[in-house]
Design an enzyme around this catalytic site. Sequence first.
Site, short mmCIF file in Angstrom:
data_model
loop_
_atom_site.label_atom_id
_atom_site.label_comp_id
_atom_site.label_asym_id
_atom_site.label_seq_id
_atom_site.Cartn_x
_atom_site.Cartn_y
_atom_site.Cartn_z
CG ASN A 46 -1.83 7.37 -3.28
OD1 ASN A 46 -2.13 7.41 -4.69
ND2 ASN A 46 -0.74 5.86 -3.20
CG HIS A 134 -3.57 -2.67 -7.78
ND1 HIS A 134 -3.00 -3.21 -6.74
CD2 HIS A 134 -2.74 -1.24 -7.76
CE1 HIS A 134 -1.95 -2.16 -6.17
NE2 HIS A 134 -1.68 -1.05 -6.94
CD GLU A 179 -8.07 -1.03 -9.14
OE1 GLU A 179 -8.01 0.54 -9.27
OE2 GLU A 179 -7.42 -2.15 -9.55
CB SER A 183 -4.62 2.55 -8.88
OG SER A 183 -4.47 1.32 -10.11
CG ASP A 209 -9.13 -2.35 -4.51
OD1 ASP A 209 -8.90 -1.24 -3.42
OD2 ASP A 209 -7.81 -2.57 -4.69
CG HIS A 212 -6.62 4.71 -5.57
ND1 HIS A 212 -5.52 5.39 -5.72
CD2 HIS A 212 -6.58 3.16 -6.34
CE1 HIS A 212 -4.18 4.60 -5.80
NE2 HIS A 212 -5.40 3.18 -6.03
CE LYS A 243 -3.87 2.34 -2.18
NZ LYS A 243 -2.62 2.91 -2.41
C1 LIG Z 1 -6.22 -0.78 -6.10
C2 LIG Z 1 -5.37 -0.53 -5.01
N1 LIG Z 1 -5.73 -2.19 -3.88
C3 LIG Z 1 -4.84 -1.87 -3.33
C4 LIG Z 1 -3.18 -1.78 -3.16
C5 LIG Z 1 -2.49 -2.37 -2.00
O1 LIG Z 1 -2.49 -1.63 -1.23
P1 LIG Z 1 -1.55 -1.00 0.15
O2 LIG Z 1 -0.52 -0.52 -0.75
O3 LIG Z 1 -2.33 -1.60 1.18
O4 LIG Z 1 -1.25 -2.78 -0.65
C6 LIG Z 1 -3.56 -0.36 -3.46
C7 LIG Z 1 -2.27 -0.25 -3.84
O5 LIG Z 1 -1.46 0.60 -2.95
C8 LIG Z 1 -4.29 -0.39 -5.17
O6 LIG Z 1 -3.78 0.92 -5.89
#
Ligand SMILES: Cc1ncc(COP(=O)(O)O)c(C=O)c1O
Length: 382
Positions: A46, A134, A179, A183, A209, A212, A243
């Site tokens: 990522n 997610h 999102e 993802s 969110d 990505h 990421k």
């Molecule tokens: C869309 C999404 N939100 C949140 C997260 C979680 O973030 P973190 O890795 O910082 O815990 C992820 C994956 O890691 C993700 O793909």
Amino acid sequence: MNFNQELQQELDALQAKGNLRQLPALKHDGRYVTVGGQRMLNLSSNDYLGLAADVALRKEFLDTLTPETFLPTSSSSRLLTGNFQIYDELEAELARLFGAEAALVFNCGYHANTGILPAVANAQTLILADKLVHASLIDGIRLSAPARCIRYRHNDLAQLERLVHENAGQYHRIIIVTESVFSMDGDRTDLRRLVQLKSCHENVLLYVDEAHAFGVFGPTGLGCAEEDGCIADIDFLVGTFGKAAASAGAYVICSHTVRDYLVNRMRPFIFTTALPPVCMAWTLFVVRRLSGMNARRQHLQSLGRQLRSRLEQQDYSTPSTSQIVPMIIGASADTIIRAEHMQRHGFYALPVRPPTVPEGTSRIRFSLTAALTEEEIAAIPL
Ligand SMILES: Cc1ncc(COP(=O)(O)O)c(C=O)c1O
């Protein structure tokens, strides 16, 4: 059967379906990983902008540190003695960049997504969440009980509109959760349409969110909301630093009042040791440079287009419109065989299987970075 035997039986069942997960022993070397003695190009990272693999950038950062300023731990929650000045600096910079009232930083996206919704939702709240959000958001929704949740079909905004109009009068508040770049499918949602929908009702809030998308989209890399000109219309604009920003942690862009409320009510913010100040210093160092990285962003999008067109030529339909490009195969066992084939040829592509994706949609998930080249994308044995 004893406890361990019971667990083993479940693990055996996962293995039989090709869904057993194991931690890979791997060694990183910039754009490459070595697994089982084989060195492969990493197509599963990522590190979208290629910053984690950029040694020159790390050197530049290290030059800013001394043993006195290299602070490897905060030793406490931010509400006790862990609130180092660098946290305030990072949050002020984020708020300034986004042109927003406030920002609040968390230890990771998982904390953000499992903490914000439970803090603000109650029995009079209806959460409307995309079917493919997610796992961290799903856990956040679960922790938001007694709030009710309805999952709408992935990116089916007509269904969402119906749900909003039907329910707006029944609930004190509706929170739409999505999102911006998904993802696992790498497709995007129509943020402008969501903003328009929200504007029809006073009691509808938007939670987006951008894990990505942060660093990857937008004229200065702030994400899809920046690209779509709707930062100010999103009530909880979440992103992560693990990421494209090559660091760790997460943020929410919000109002002063929401920030104050979360500081008082959000359990994964309150009850955890804050990330190390040196980590925040690195995040700030990277965040300040994001606006100057358009060349990397354009290269990344061009690699995505190239891979998608290669897949289409081979009759794979891919939902992707971003740097995340799934090659959907179907059965887990077939997907594993294809991934192993690519790995034997020096490309570290990984299978993604249920429960991460719906049953029957196992896939190889290419996660591209700006550190890759066109020649390398052309050479992937699809
Ligand atoms: C869309 C999404 N939100 C949140 C997260 C979680 O973030 P973190 O890795 O910082 O815990 C992820 C994956 O890691 C993700 O793909």
